[in-house]
Enzyme design. Structure first.
Site, PDB file in Angstrom:
ATOM      1  N   GLU A  69     -13.169   0.583 -44.231  1.00  0.00           N
ATOM      2  CA  GLU A  69     -13.038   0.074 -42.866  1.00  0.00           C
ATOM      3  C   GLU A  69     -12.119  -1.141 -42.813  1.00  0.00           C
ATOM      4  OE1 GLU A  69     -16.618  -1.263 -40.828  1.00  0.00           O
ATOM      5  OE2 GLU A  69     -15.519  -1.199 -38.948  1.00  0.00           O
ATOM      6  N   ASP A  89     -17.893   1.906 -45.576  1.00  0.00           N
ATOM      7  CA  ASP A  89     -18.130   0.905 -44.543  1.00  0.00           C
ATOM      8  C   ASP A  89     -18.950  -0.192 -45.208  1.00  0.00           C
ATOM      9  OD1 ASP A  89     -18.661  -0.667 -42.410  1.00  0.00           O
ATOM     10  OD2 ASP A  89     -19.078   0.981 -41.030  1.00  0.00           O
ATOM     11  N   ILE A  91     -20.094  -3.086 -44.246  1.00  0.00           N
ATOM     12  CA  ILE A  91     -21.252  -3.506 -43.436  1.00  0.00           C
ATOM     13  C   ILE A  91     -21.201  -2.681 -42.155  1.00  0.00           C
ATOM     14  CG2 ILE A  91     -22.447  -5.391 -42.262  1.00  0.00           C
ATOM     15  CD1 ILE A  91     -21.312  -7.361 -44.234  1.00  0.00           C
ATOM     16  N   ASP A  92     -22.037  -1.660 -42.077  1.00  0.00           N
ATOM     17  CA  ASP A  92     -22.117  -0.875 -40.838  1.00  0.00           C
ATOM     18  C   ASP A  92     -23.219  -1.514 -39.994  1.00  0.00           C
ATOM     19  OD1 ASP A  92     -21.366   1.295 -39.128  1.00  0.00           O
ATOM     20  OD2 ASP A  92     -23.325   2.147 -39.565  1.00  0.00           O
ATOM     21  N   THR A  94     -22.014  -4.373 -38.089  1.00  0.00           N
ATOM     22  CA  THR A  94     -21.524  -5.761 -38.241  1.00  0.00           C
ATOM     23  C   THR A  94     -22.043  -6.645 -37.112  1.00  0.00           C
ATOM     24  OG1 THR A  94     -19.545  -4.996 -39.371  1.00  0.00           O
ATOM     25  CG2 THR A  94     -19.437  -7.195 -38.425  1.00  0.00           C
ATOM     26  N   ASP A 218     -18.032   5.322 -40.895  1.00  0.00           N
ATOM     27  CA  ASP A 218     -19.355   5.164 -40.264  1.00  0.00           C
ATOM     28  C   ASP A 218     -20.260   6.362 -40.553  1.00  0.00           C
ATOM     29  OD1 ASP A 218     -18.766   2.731 -38.752  1.00  0.00           O
ATOM     30  OD2 ASP A 218     -17.517   3.978 -37.473  1.00  0.00           O
TER      31      ASP A 218
HETATM   32  C1  IPD Z   1     -20.091   0.390 -35.740  1.00  0.00           C
HETATM   33  C2  IPD Z   1     -21.551   0.719 -35.714  1.00  0.00           C
HETATM   34  C3  IPD Z   1     -21.994   0.997 -34.289  1.00  0.00           C
HETATM   35  C4  IPD Z   1     -21.229   2.128 -33.690  1.00  0.00           C
HETATM   36  C5  IPD Z   1     -19.748   1.846 -33.756  1.00  0.00           C
HETATM   37  C6  IPD Z   1     -19.320   1.542 -35.186  1.00  0.00           C
HETATM   38  P1  IPD Z   1     -19.265  -1.293 -37.655  1.00  0.00           P
HETATM   39  O1  IPD Z   1     -19.648   0.182 -37.063  1.00  0.00           O
HETATM   40  O2  IPD Z   1     -21.818   1.844 -36.514  1.00  0.00           O
HETATM   41  O3  IPD Z   1     -23.339   1.361 -34.242  1.00  0.00           O
HETATM   42  O4  IPD Z   1     -21.598   2.291 -32.355  1.00  0.00           O
HETATM   43  O5  IPD Z   1     -19.072   2.995 -33.280  1.00  0.00           O
HETATM   44  O6  IPD Z   1     -17.955   1.219 -35.193  1.00  0.00           O
HETATM   45  O7  IPD Z   1     -18.078  -1.758 -36.892  1.00  0.00           O
HETATM   46  O8  IPD Z   1     -20.448  -2.156 -37.452  1.00  0.00           O
HETATM   47  O9  IPD Z   1     -18.958  -1.018 -39.080  1.00  0.00           O
END
Ligand code: IPD
Length: 272
Positions: A69, A89, A91-92, A94, A218
């Site tokens: 990411e 990813d 930190i999913d 974030t 993700d």
């Molecule tokens: C996000 C999270 C969020 C989702 C977004 C993602 P990130 O990833 O998974 O729940 O709704 O579409 O981009 O930016 O925290 O790695």
């Protein structure tokens, strides 16, 4: 020991190490920077965790490739070839991490010849360590997990997200879907992490999860974890899942997945 056994052992160790960083930092003040828009956040810890994972894997397997990411947001090309490729990813969730909300995780998958072999999703705050290998089942903290088996939308608990885009056209679709679905299902939930939402389906705690606008990092690990737990992962319009399409729908059964796909208002973001 097979090559994949070795890759698996290395990634488990690195993800645990990355988890210690996330656990240590979640309750500290953080400077969040923005990426695609005001609510698409990144912290120095996203970047450090991604580097920890990539450096650790590269030192053992120098020919492996990465789709991460944070590298991608700095302009690295996102190209899925047949080479062993780790989709990361760091930190999913974030936004949750920035706010110290404990639903945040590391998500990493290994794809070889475009087939996902390994998926790991680790929430180090709540100690939820989800793992799957192709053909070997899915596990939470080492214990086998399986989907709920729910087939009917009217009895389903649905995971969906607002997402991190504030594009008015995208927002309209998300809100219309929430509006249409609410009276037709048991309930709607959002953990703020696409990977953890999918793991809830794998665990049988939710029945279906969908989102438009996510990226490969993700959902790559969540996809194999859901399928190895006995569920399905498809395109939200009902066709086959495409990792790079930025669209996902996973469910406990194909019946439920197709019932939801048939009524969703669709949105087609630009591909990864
Ligand atoms: C996000 C999270 C969020 C989702 C977004 C993602 P990130 O990833 O998974 O729940 O709704 O579409 O981009 O930016 O925290 O790695």
């Amino acid at each position: 020991m097979s090559d994949i056994d070795e890759y698996y052992m290395v990634v488990l160790r690195l993800v645990k190490e990355a988890g210690s960083v996330v656990r240590e930092k979640i309750n500290t003040p953080k400077d969040a920077m923005t990426k695609s828009c005001e609510v698409d956040l990144v912290t120095e810890w996203d970047q450090k965790v991604e580097k920890l994972l990539i450096d650790g894997i590269s030192s053992k397997f120098p020919d492996h490739k990465f789709i991460g990411e944070e590298g991608s947001s700095l302009g690295n090309t996102v190209e899925l070839t047949d080479a062993p490729t780790w989709i990361i990813d760091p930190i999913d969730g974030t936004m949750n991490f920035v706010h110290s909300l404990p639903h945040t995780c590391i998500s990493i998958a290994l794809v070889i010849n475009k087939v996902t072999e390994i998926g790991v999703v680790y929430n180090p705050i709540l100690e939820q360590f989800f793992t799957a290998r192709r053909g070997q089942g899915a596990f939470l903290n080492g214990a086998p997990i399986s989907v709920s088996g729910e087939k009917e939308l009217r009895k389903a608990l649905v995971m969906m997200e607002m997402g991190t885009s504030r594009d008015p056209e995208k927002m309209k679709v998300v809100l219309e879907n929430a509006n249409n679905l609410t009276p037709q299902v048991h309930g709607i939930r959002a953990l703020g992490s696409a990977a953890l939402n999918m793991c809830m389906v794998a665990l049988g705690g939710a029945d279906v999860s969908f989102e438009f606008g996510i990226h490969a990092w993700d959902v790559a690990a969540g996809d194999i974890i859901v399928r190895e737990a006995g569920g399905v992962c498809i395109d939200p319009a009902g066709g086959p899942f495409d990792l790079m399409s930025r669209r996902v729908l996973c469910a406990s059964t194909m019946e439920l997945a197709q019932e939801l796909a048939a009524i969703l208002i669709q949105y087609y973001p630009e591909r990864d």
